[in-house]
Design an enzyme around this catalytic site. Structure first.
Site, short mmCIF file in Angstrom:
data_model
loop_
_atom_site.label_atom_id
_atom_site.label_comp_id
_atom_site.label_asym_id
_atom_site.label_seq_id
_atom_site.Cartn_x
_atom_site.Cartn_y
_atom_site.Cartn_z
N ILE A 133 86.49 -33.37 90.34
CA ILE A 133 86.84 -34.44 91.27
C ILE A 133 88.35 -34.38 91.45
O ILE A 133 89.07 -33.81 90.63
CB ILE A 133 86.40 -35.84 90.77
CG1 ILE A 133 86.99 -36.16 89.40
CG2 ILE A 133 84.89 -35.94 90.74
CD1 ILE A 133 86.63 -37.58 88.90
N ASP A 134 88.83 -34.95 92.55
CA ASP A 134 90.26 -34.88 92.87
C ASP A 134 91.11 -35.47 91.75
O ASP A 134 90.68 -36.36 91.03
CB ASP A 134 90.56 -35.64 94.16
CG ASP A 134 89.93 -34.99 95.38
OD1 ASP A 134 89.59 -33.80 95.32
OD2 ASP A 134 89.78 -35.70 96.40
N ARG A 135 92.32 -34.97 91.66
CA ARG A 135 93.25 -35.43 90.61
C ARG A 135 93.39 -36.95 90.59
O ARG A 135 93.36 -37.57 89.53
CB ARG A 135 94.62 -34.79 90.85
CG ARG A 135 95.68 -35.24 89.86
CD ARG A 135 97.00 -34.53 90.09
NE ARG A 135 97.87 -34.69 88.93
CZ ARG A 135 98.78 -33.82 88.56
NH1 ARG A 135 98.96 -32.71 89.25
NH2 ARG A 135 99.53 -34.03 87.50
N ASN A 234 87.36 -33.33 99.31
CA ASN A 234 87.92 -34.51 99.98
C ASN A 234 86.93 -35.18 100.94
O ASN A 234 87.34 -35.93 101.84
CB ASN A 234 89.20 -34.15 100.76
CG ASN A 234 90.35 -33.70 99.90
OD1 ASN A 234 91.36 -33.21 100.40
ND2 ASN A 234 90.22 -33.84 98.59
#
Length: 300
Positions: A133-135, A234
């Site tokens: 998952i995104d930072r 995203n």
């Protein structure tokens, strides 16, 4: 954490598991892991923490896999910056401290490698990345403890994972209280930004279902739940921008505000079929308190 052994259901309860000591107390049904730099000074002294809470909470662990709740600001894996903390590096240290050289559970048998003189030894415990998952997104991630488990999860990901739900604070409110956004996403290799097209254009098809949980008309924010049918880079952030309701704190995709000082997106629910037991594993975390904080409700 509450466990339903009949269905493999697990609900996390952060009140029941407080991290203490080096890696936390082992509870009856779960544990917390706290990354301590003093655990191995020679290994960690060059690491940089970045802007994140160092606590990684272990929601579930067995001999094949680990499910964690990742804090916002922590990378899943390294982006090339040497010595930077990541969920992968923290968990690698954790399993090696918890189970150093010696017999290790595997989905079939313990594996061995060789010393230079030909004598065998047990392989050091490892962690394998299954997904990311995104930072700046917080929430649930599953890691494998051996390559066979990693491959089993990844090769059948769309069939193995039965649900992935996120919750976000968005600017404004979607026109409909629930619905589906479908588009085709392509990435600009220069900016690494994803672009959305309503028509097939050679990009990756992305499908996101959403439901408004709470509309805060007086502040201009809404709390929205998302369920992924596909898992593109995203994806939720882009689809929120497509609806004219970017995720709060997401300047990359058009947000004008950052009320809680982070991207207001959380991977709340993860459901999958265990690759070896065949049980349905369901993990759900609470909505982050910050998403319902005074800053959100007051619009400050």
């Amino acid at each position: 954490m509450k466990q339903d052994t009949g269905h493999g259901e697990h609900k996390s309860d952060s009140k029941n598991h407080r991290a203490t000591g080096k890696y936390g107390d082992h509870g009856k049904n779960g544990m917390n892991a706290r990354h301590e730099r003093t655990a191995n000074p020679s290994r960690h002294s060059s690491r940089t923490s970045g802007n994140h809470d160092k606590d990684i909470r272990i929601v579930y662990e067995d001999q094949w896999l680990i499910v964690i709740e990742k804090p916002s600001g922590l990378l899943t894996m390294s982006a090339g910056r040497e010595g930077e903390d990541t969920a992968y590096s923290i968990l690698t240290d954790y399993v090696r401290e918890s189970k150093p050289m010696g017999r290790r559970a595997d989905n079939r048998r313990s594996r061995r490698d060789k010393y230079s003189d030909g004598h065998s030894r047990m392989e050091r415990p490892r962690i394998f990345i299954v997904h990311r998952i995104d930072r700046n997104t917080s929430g649930l991630l599953v890691f494998a403890k051996d390559r066979q488990t990693k491959d089993a999860l990844q090769e059948n990901w769309s069939e193995t994972v039965t649900a992935r739900r996120y919750v976000a604070v968005v600017e404004g409110c979607p026109r409909n209280s629930e619905g589906t956004v479908t588009s085709w996403l392509t990435e600009d290799p220069r900016t690494l930004k994803m672009y959305s097209s309503p028509k097939a254009n050679g990009g990756q098809k992305a499908v996101t279902h959403y439901k408004v949980l709470e509309e805060l008309n007086e502040t201009g924010y809404s709390l929205v739940e998302f369920e992924l049918e596909t898992g593109r880079k995203n994806q939720i952030r882009v689809h929120c921008a497509d609806m004219g309701c970017p995720v709060a704190g997401d300047g990359k995709y058009g947000a004008a505000s950052n009320p809680i000082g982070r991207l207001a997106l959380h991977a709340r629910t993860l459901e999958f079929i265990h690759p070896w037991t065949g049980k349905l594993m369901r993990f759900t975390t609470p909505i982050p308190r910050a998403f319902k904080s005074r800053k959100i409700k007051s619009g400050q």
